[in-house]
Design a protein around this motif. Sequence first.
Motif, PDB file in Angstrom:
ATOM      1  N   MET A 296       0.825  -1.211   0.000  1.00 13.83           N
ATOM      2  CA  MET A 296       0.000   0.000   0.000  1.00 13.83           C
ATOM      3  C   MET A 296       0.859   1.262   0.000  1.00 13.83           C
ATOM      4  N   GLN A 297       2.104   1.126   0.502  1.00 12.39           N
ATOM      5  CA  GLN A 297       3.000   2.287   0.530  1.00 12.39           C
ATOM      6  C   GLN A 297       3.577   2.606  -0.840  1.00 12.39           C
ATOM      7  N   VAL A 298       3.635   1.609  -1.717  1.00 10.75           N
ATOM      8  CA  VAL A 298       4.294   1.863  -3.007  1.00 10.75           C
ATOM      9  C   VAL A 298       3.331   1.905  -4.190  1.00 10.75           C
ATOM     10  N   ARG A 299       2.053   1.644  -3.948  1.00  5.76           N
ATOM     11  CA  ARG A 299       1.129   1.751  -5.086  1.00  5.76           C
ATOM     12  C   ARG A 299      -0.254   2.188  -4.633  1.00  5.76           C
ATOM     13  N   GLN A 300      -1.020   2.669  -5.618  1.00 12.67           N
ATOM     14  CA  GLN A 300      -2.365   3.171  -5.352  1.00 12.67           C
ATOM     15  C   GLN A 300      -3.316   2.008  -5.087  1.00 12.67           C
ATOM     16  N   TYR A 301      -4.444   2.321  -4.463  1.00 11.31           N
ATOM     17  CA  TYR A 301      -5.484   1.329  -4.203  1.00 11.31           C
ATOM     18  C   TYR A 301      -5.951   0.715  -5.526  1.00 11.31           C
ATOM     19  N   GLY A 302      -5.913  -0.607  -5.655  1.00 10.34           N
ATOM     20  CA  GLY A 302      -6.402  -1.289  -6.859  1.00 10.34           C
ATOM     21  C   GLY A 302      -5.377  -1.412  -7.970  1.00 10.34           C
ATOM     22  N   GLU A 303      -4.239  -0.758  -7.808  1.00  9.95           N
ATOM     23  CA  GLU A 303      -3.207  -0.803  -8.853  1.00  9.95           C
ATOM     24  C   GLU A 303      -2.524  -2.171  -8.856  1.00  9.95           C
ATOM     25  N   PRO A 304      -2.197  -2.738 -10.053  1.00 17.89           N
ATOM     26  CA  PRO A 304      -1.545  -4.059 -10.038  1.00 17.89           C
ATOM     27  C   PRO A 304      -0.136  -4.000  -9.464  1.00 17.89           C
ATOM     28  N   LYS A 305       0.336  -5.163  -9.018  1.00 16.49           N
ATOM     29  CA  LYS A 305       1.658  -5.255  -8.389  1.00 16.49           C
ATOM     30  C   LYS A 305       2.761  -4.980  -9.408  1.00 16.49           C
ATOM     31  N   LEU A 306       3.735  -4.226  -8.953  1.00 14.24           N
ATOM     32  CA  LEU A 306       4.880  -3.968  -9.828  1.00 14.24           C
ATOM     33  C   LEU A 306       5.773  -5.184  -9.808  1.00 14.24           C
ATOM     34  N   ARG A 307       6.136  -5.672 -10.991  1.00 12.91           N
ATOM     35  CA  ARG A 307       7.027  -6.842 -11.042  1.00 12.91           C
ATOM     36  C   ARG A 307       8.442  -6.338 -11.186  1.00 12.91           C
ATOM     37  N   THR A 308       9.183  -6.302 -10.107  1.00 15.51           N
ATOM     38  CA  THR A 308      10.568  -5.852 -10.208  1.00 15.51           C
ATOM     39  C   THR A 308      11.407  -6.989 -10.760  1.00 15.51           C
ATOM     40  N   ILE A 309      12.350  -6.651 -11.611  1.00 18.56           N
ATOM     41  CA  ILE A 309      13.207  -7.697 -12.189  1.00 18.56           C
ATOM     42  C   ILE A 309      14.363  -7.941 -11.228  1.00 18.56           C
ATOM     43  N   ASP A 310      14.043  -8.486 -10.047  1.00 21.95           N
ATOM     44  CA  ASP A 310      15.154  -8.763  -9.136  1.00 21.95           C
ATOM     45  C   ASP A 310      15.362 -10.272  -9.003  1.00 21.95           C
ATOM     46  N   ASN A 311      14.817 -11.000  -9.995  1.00 17.61           N
ATOM     47  CA  ASN A 311      14.999 -12.436  -9.975  1.00 17.61           C
ATOM     48  C   ASN A 311      16.435 -12.762 -10.408  1.00 17.61           C
ATOM     49  N   THR A 312      17.207 -13.313  -9.500  1.00 12.07           N
ATOM     50  CA  THR A 312      18.631 -13.547  -9.770  1.00 12.07           C
ATOM     51  C   THR A 312      18.844 -14.432 -10.992  1.00 12.07           C
ATOM     52  N   LYS A 313      17.944 -15.441 -11.144  1.00 11.79           N
ATOM     53  CA  LYS A 313      18.079 -16.353 -12.278  1.00 11.79           C
ATOM     54  C   LYS A 313      17.870 -15.586 -13.592  1.00 11.79           C
ATOM     55  N   PHE A 314      16.805 -14.720 -13.593  1.00 14.84           N
ATOM     56  CA  PHE A 314      16.531 -13.924 -14.781  1.00 14.84           C
ATOM     57  C   PHE A 314      17.701 -12.999 -15.059  1.00 14.84           C
ATOM     58  N   LYS A 315      18.241 -12.404 -13.970  1.00 19.73           N
ATOM     59  CA  LYS A 315      19.352 -11.463 -14.135  1.00 19.73           C
ATOM     60  C   LYS A 315      20.537 -12.160 -14.772  1.00 19.73           C
ATOM     61  N   GLU A 316      20.805 -13.379 -14.301  1.00 25.77           N
ATOM     62  CA  GLU A 316      21.922 -14.149 -14.834  1.00 25.77           C
ATOM     63  C   GLU A 316      21.702 -14.432 -16.316  1.00 25.77           C
ATOM     64  N   GLU A 317      20.443 -14.839 -16.670  1.00 27.00           N
ATOM     65  CA  GLU A 317      20.119 -15.134 -18.063  1.00 27.00           C
ATOM     66  C   GLU A 317      20.266 -13.885 -18.914  1.00 27.00           C
ATOM     67  N   GLU A 318      19.794 -12.750 -18.356  1.00 28.75           N
ATOM     68  CA  GLU A 318      19.870 -11.479 -19.076  1.00 28.75           C
ATOM     69  C   GLU A 318      21.339 -11.127 -19.348  1.00 28.75           C
ATOM     70  N   GLU A 319      22.172 -11.334 -18.327  1.00 29.39           N
ATOM     71  CA  GLU A 319      23.600 -11.021 -18.436  1.00 29.39           C
ATOM     72  C   GLU A 319      24.244 -11.897 -19.509  1.00 29.39           C
ATOM     73  N   ASN A 320      23.885 -13.221 -19.498  1.00 31.27           N
ATOM     74  CA  ASN A 320      24.425 -14.152 -20.507  1.00 31.27           C
ATOM     75  C   ASN A 320      24.016 -13.729 -21.904  1.00 31.27           C
ATOM     76  N   LEU A 321      22.729 -13.350 -22.015  1.00 28.78           N
ATOM     77  CA  LEU A 321      22.189 -12.937 -23.312  1.00 28.78           C
ATOM     78  C   LEU A 321      22.920 -11.709 -23.826  1.00 28.78           C
ATOM     79  N   ARG A 322      23.149 -10.742 -22.893  1.00 30.52           N
ATOM     80  CA  ARG A 322      23.841  -9.504 -23.275  1.00 30.52           C
ATOM     81  C   ARG A 322      25.266  -9.825 -23.737  1.00 30.52           C
TER      82      ARG A 322
END
Length: 380
Positions: A296-322
């Motif tokens: 509730m502190q970071v988004r408005q009432y009814g607003e969908p959840k922000l998906r932060t890209i802090d997934n380490t596995k995704f980050k690793e894949e992203e780094e490999n791809l780059r």
Amino acid sequence: MNEDEILSVGIADLPNQRHKIVSRNGAALTLMLCGESGLGKTTFCNTLFSTSIKPHMDIETRRSKHMEKSVEIEITKAELEEKNFHLRLTMIDTPGFGDFINNTGCWESILEFIEDQHESYMRQDQQPDRTKIIDMRIHACLYFLRPVRNGLRPMDLEAMKRLCKRVNLIPVIAKSDMYTRRDLAMYKTRIAQVLDYHQVNIYKPSIDEGDPVFQRQIQGIISAMPFAIVSSEDDIRTTDGRVVKGRKYPWGIVEVESEEHCDFKQLRNLLIRSCMLDLIQRTEDIIYEEYRQEQMQVRQYGEPKLRTIDNTKFKEEEENLRRRFTEQVRQEEARFRQWEQRLIAERDNLNKDLEAQHVQIKQLELEIERLKLNSSSRKR
Ligand SMILES: Nc1nc2c(ncn2[C@@H]2O[C@H](COP(=O)(O)OP(=O)(O)OP(=O)(O)O)[C@@H](O)[C@H]2O)c(=O)[nH]1
């Protein structure tokens, strides 16, 4: 009305009324089993409820799951009844968790699933009609551990650090019949020390101030933590003629329910006897509330959840791809430069040929001029 009937009316009867309501409605308990494959999660689940709730995974499926290299979420639902009390049980297994060579970030999908249940409840709670809410919030996560010399594997520590913020976390030393008493005592102490040092907030039941019997029970449960358990679906006949759930070895029998042999009974008391309500209430009043407030502190009432890209596995894949992309661009650039240089060399060669032919033409023209001059001077 006799005296007994008069006494059973009013405030004094509230606990009985409450008991009747809870018995009639039953309870819904959602448990999550976390830990690497083969640590006895399925066996524990079936031993806990004395019935085959979860089928065992056959070797072929287990092998193919290993090849897939992903953590899955497997949900099993069951309705249990004991003395007219209905329990709607949901067991969530996490096949694939911690099974690979590189387990970096393997807790992410589990954490995401736990958070998604809080999120789903929060969104349903914000709707005008709240009569059909589906509540899958997880009341306890049993984390099956395979202890190591210094207590915990780094991966288990990292995973538990994160999970403890979103769920009642209960670490469990699996297959404790594999260790000697001395080793087990050492593992228990070290695991407790490591968890304490890294401020991993594991579940501790609240001690009711009033009832001394209940207090003693809870003290017993707390002193057995982290639980060292043995599970078995097999009935074994002991030398004194009793039939017990246990594991038979050439040197003797390990009884699942004996407090001398393991902490299975204390864990069962915690989960489905003394602390079930505490687990549910703590999930709803503390853990879910913390999640709701944070969101509730970071988004408005009814607003969908922000998906932060802090997934380490995704980050690793992203780094490999780059890295792969940069390497490909570098190779293409080198190829282009070679091709450009070849073209320039070819152009220079052609220019040289052209120049030579031009010189030849000029010489021929001069020759023609000279011949013309000679022939005209001869005529005169
Ligand atoms: N010695 C010992 N063996 C156990 C214990 N609990 C389970 N096992 C055995 O360990 C093997 C694996 O048990 P499972 O319950 O299938 O393990 P799991 O964690 O569910 O494994 P996955 O299905 O691959 O996730 C079986 O052969 C069980 O009989 C225990 O407490 N002690």
